[in-house]
Scaffold this active site. Structure first.
Site: not given
Length: 302
Positions: A39, A152, A156, A185
């Protein structure tokens, strides 16, 4: 619209735009024989996945009608079951805590936190029917003082706390909840440098430190996206084990992977002072101390 074969496992992944973790997860789950439902807000960007036989759907996790429409499509496609839901859609947010714009903060929480909650609530029936699994993509930022990333980190951290409680609430129904504590990453999204310090910011003194921080995750022990996806999918597809053996053989409740993941996990055993000290120096806040001392010295000389 292509659908799963009889008996084939299904996975719905949010935020599958090419170049990010979601797209890599689609490719890896597909390679392992799982039917992927990919999606994105704009499904046109998922054309390459559709050509491989995956289902592609439009989904905006911040829009309740979009989630409702996606749920109806998935329910019809799978016959009322969903084996795995991966809440990956996310938004970066790098700004000093003293320079934030609350409307901007709300947008980040809408995607990173409220979107996750809305997806879990909406798709719970399909996951319960399959005795499935939810994988919430969190971050090391949930427990690390990631300088200039307070917003941020807050999102999280919220995802991690929410997931712990969700795990217990869904346990009686046979649904597992895994929190992916993701380190650095490779990602196109995290490479963007569109944020700037506002005029008058107390950090204009060290503007270069802030600008370097914008792409920190892409230049510090950064792990290849495919490598990360391979590890996460391997964990997700492990068979279930009793609780006492789960950490060694089964699907982990807490999945640690990506750059710095092992070191941060190890550091948590020594108390928050260690992570505070490392991040403070790594980002360059000692330089700011020096700049402020020099400013004070100059004031005294006038």
């Amino acid at each position: 619209m292509p659908g799963p074969a009889p008996g084939q496992k299904t996975v719905l992944i949010t935020g599958c735009t090419p170049g990010g973790i979601g797209h890599a997860l689609c490719m890896e789950f597909h390679a392992k024989g799982v039917h992927v439902i990919a999606t994105a807000r704009n499904p046109a960007v998922l054309e390459d996945l559709g050509k491989l036989g995956m289902t592609t759907l439009a989904l905006d996790v911040t829009n309740s009608e979009s989630i409702k429409t996606c749920h109806a499509a998935v329910e019809k496609l799978t016959g009322g079951k969903l084996d795995i839901l991966v809440n990956n859609a996310g938004r970066t947010h790098t700004h000093p805590a003293t320079d934030i714009d609350i409307d901007d903060v709300r947008e980040t929480f809408e995607t990173n936190v409220f979107g996750v909650m809305a997806m879990c609530a909406s798709f719970a029936d399909l996951l319960i029917a399959a005795r499935g699994q939810i994988i919430n993509i969190a971050s090391l930022a949930a427990i690390t003082p990631y300088v200039f990333g307070s917003v941020y980190c807050a999102t999280k951290g919220a995802v991690a706390s929410y997931s712990r409680t969700l795990r217990l609430e869904l346990k009686p129904f046979g649904v597992r909840v895994t929190v992916a504590m993701t380190g650095t990453v490779r990602s196109h999204i995290a490479s963007k440098t569109h944020r700037t310090l506002p005029e008058g910011s107390i950090y204009q003194r060290v503007k270069e430190i802030f600008e370097k921080r914008l792409t920190f995750s892409q230049n510090n022990a950064t792990v290849d996206t495919k490598t990360y996806a391979r590890k996460l999918v391997r964990n997700a597809l492990k068979p279930e084990w009793p609780l006492v053996l789960r950490a060694w053989f089964g699907r982990a409740d807490w999945f640690w992977a990506g750059g710095w993941a092992t070191k941060v996990w190890f550091a948590t055993w020594f108390g928050e002072w260690l992570l505070d000290s490392v991040m403070y120096r790594m980002i360059g806040m000692k330089k700011l101390e020096g700049v402020l001392r020099e400013e004070e010295r100059q004031k005294k000389l006038r």
